[in-house]
Design a protein around this motif. Sequence first.
Motif, short mmCIF file in Angstrom:
data_model
loop_
_atom_site.label_atom_id
_atom_site.label_comp_id
_atom_site.label_asym_id
_atom_site.label_seq_id
_atom_site.Cartn_x
_atom_site.Cartn_y
_atom_site.Cartn_z
N ALA A 1 -45.47 14.06 -51.76
CA ALA A 1 -45.07 12.65 -51.65
C ALA A 1 -44.72 12.25 -50.23
CB ALA A 1 -43.88 12.38 -52.56
N ILE A 2 -44.87 13.16 -49.27
CA ILE A 2 -44.56 12.85 -47.88
C ILE A 2 -45.52 11.79 -47.36
CG2 ILE A 2 -44.35 13.80 -45.54
CD1 ILE A 2 -43.97 16.55 -46.89
N ALA A 3 -45.00 10.78 -46.68
CA ALA A 3 -45.84 9.71 -46.13
C ALA A 3 -46.85 10.29 -45.16
CB ALA A 3 -44.98 8.67 -45.43
N PRO A 4 -48.11 9.82 -45.22
CA PRO A 4 -49.17 10.41 -44.39
C PRO A 4 -48.90 10.34 -42.90
CG PRO A 4 -50.10 8.99 -46.09
CD PRO A 4 -48.63 8.78 -46.12
N ASN A 5 -48.17 9.34 -42.43
CA ASN A 5 -47.99 9.14 -41.00
C ASN A 5 -46.81 9.92 -40.41
OD1 ASN A 5 -46.20 7.46 -42.47
ND2 ASN A 5 -45.86 6.19 -40.67
N LEU A 6 -46.12 10.69 -41.24
CA LEU A 6 -44.96 11.43 -40.76
C LEU A 6 -45.33 12.87 -40.41
CD1 LEU A 6 -42.20 10.26 -43.28
CD2 LEU A 6 -42.67 9.40 -40.96
N PRO A 7 -44.63 13.48 -39.46
CA PRO A 7 -44.88 14.89 -39.16
C PRO A 7 -44.56 15.77 -40.36
CG PRO A 7 -43.53 13.85 -37.45
CD PRO A 7 -43.60 12.89 -38.60
N ALA A 8 -45.22 16.90 -40.45
CA ALA A 8 -44.94 17.83 -41.55
C ALA A 8 -43.53 18.38 -41.41
CB ALA A 8 -45.95 18.97 -41.51
N PRO A 9 -42.82 18.57 -42.52
CA PRO A 9 -41.46 19.13 -42.46
C PRO A 9 -41.45 20.51 -41.80
CG PRO A 9 -41.94 18.27 -44.64
CD PRO A 9 -43.23 18.28 -43.90
N ALA A 10 -40.51 20.74 -40.92
CA ALA A 10 -40.41 22.01 -40.22
C ALA A 10 -39.66 23.04 -41.07
CB ALA A 10 -39.71 21.83 -38.88
N VAL A 11 -40.03 24.31 -40.91
CA VAL A 11 -39.35 25.41 -41.60
C VAL A 11 -38.91 26.40 -40.54
CG1 VAL A 11 -39.56 27.25 -43.30
CG2 VAL A 11 -40.80 25.10 -43.63
N ASP A 12 -37.67 26.84 -40.60
CA ASP A 12 -37.16 27.80 -39.63
C ASP A 12 -37.96 29.11 -39.72
OD1 ASP A 12 -35.24 26.05 -38.72
OD2 ASP A 12 -33.69 26.79 -40.11
N PRO A 13 -38.30 29.69 -38.57
CA PRO A 13 -39.09 30.93 -38.60
C PRO A 13 -38.25 32.14 -38.97
CG PRO A 13 -38.57 30.33 -36.34
CD PRO A 13 -38.07 29.20 -37.21
N THR A 14 -38.94 33.23 -39.26
CA THR A 14 -38.26 34.47 -39.61
C THR A 14 -38.99 35.64 -38.98
OG1 THR A 14 -37.31 35.71 -41.47
CG2 THR A 14 -39.57 34.97 -41.71
#
Length: 416
Positions: free
Chosen positions: A264-277
């Motif tokens: 459902a993320i709006a197409p024009n928004l950056p992808a949500p970031a995930v902290d690396p491991t």
Amino acid sequence: MSAQFLVSPNGQALLASLPTNYAQIEVFSTTERLRKLGYLPAEISAALTQIRLRNKAEVKFGEHASHLLFTADGIEQATRCEVANYHAQHLINTGSKKVFDFGCGIGADSLAFATAGLTVQAVEIDPETAIFAKHNLRNFPLAQVINADAHTLTPPSQLDSSHSDTIWIDPARRLNGKRILNPLHWLPSLEQAIHLGRHYRSAGIKIAPGIDYAHLPPNAHVTWVSYAGTLLEAVIWLGHSAPQAGRSALIFSSTTSPKLFSSAIAPNLPAPAVDPTELGAVIIEPDSALIRSGQIADICTDLACAPVSSQIAYLTPTNGVSLSTFRTKLSQSPYRDSLHLYQVAEVLPLNPKKLSKHLQNLEIGILEIKKRGIDIAPEILRKQLRLNKKSSKTATLILTPLLGQKQAVLCHPITV
């Protein structure tokens, strides 16, 4: 005019008389033989070109390519047959009945629409390409091809008395064989295409898959499409063809039915970031459509994994999960057929000389090289590694930052 000749009875007879495989044609002897039969040099050249283009088009059109006529740019931009059929069914499922194909090219999408039972009005500005489109749609009485500037036939009230409820736009993104990268320079431009699409009940706009999210309209649904792991295209759906705003990944493979993953993320928004491991026992490579549609966070939540470095789409299980435990979790995941897995053997310094010596000691002769976030050309590195070509021992080398540090990960593919 070569197009007029190719669609004529004589042109069709000439094409039918030639071998279907261009590699089997002795060009000089064939040309001489056909000239003796009375064909003009331009006619012979056009026919031989079509055989070559048909061979190239088989990747997208399969056996249907042998009955169609193509241009070089038309093949490059044409939608793959399976994908076009899926788009047509999506339009039918969302209530479309009559489609206006704005700039139809050789008619690849219109062919899928007509085959699915939609009424099609296709417009192409280039006269020769329009002739080919008419030929390719000749068996569909509900498909009409017009040689005109599609801009002159909009808004829909100027089309015909029954009107089209849906518009399909595949902007020209090539000029003289080269890609046009800026959406403002497409024909029509992306802005114009979106404006046109808003006038219709439904609209689909085919776009380059690497497009910057900022160019995408927020109140639309954008689908990124891959086939056998290769990212092919994206489509902006508007109106009734986009029941829910957001984005999705449509994944085709040669062994399973197409799979659709939505967000459902709006197409024009950056992808949500995930902290690396920290890198674990496995490197996970999601399908390219999942990556471009911004669904890394969803995968990480589902499989308890995280990127190996910030903004890098290689993932690894968190909390030191073992390979066997992770495979059990993966077997229950909807993503299980849309990921590539690699078992980590060791992490090596990203130094060509040291890598070369180490791989030679391991007797690696066949090496797949993959990379993300590192400015190294795999083909150049391969030459520097001086692999033992006599050895059949295989491995995969993944070049990637690991928690910000550029490294080379030696690993081996795992069957999911």
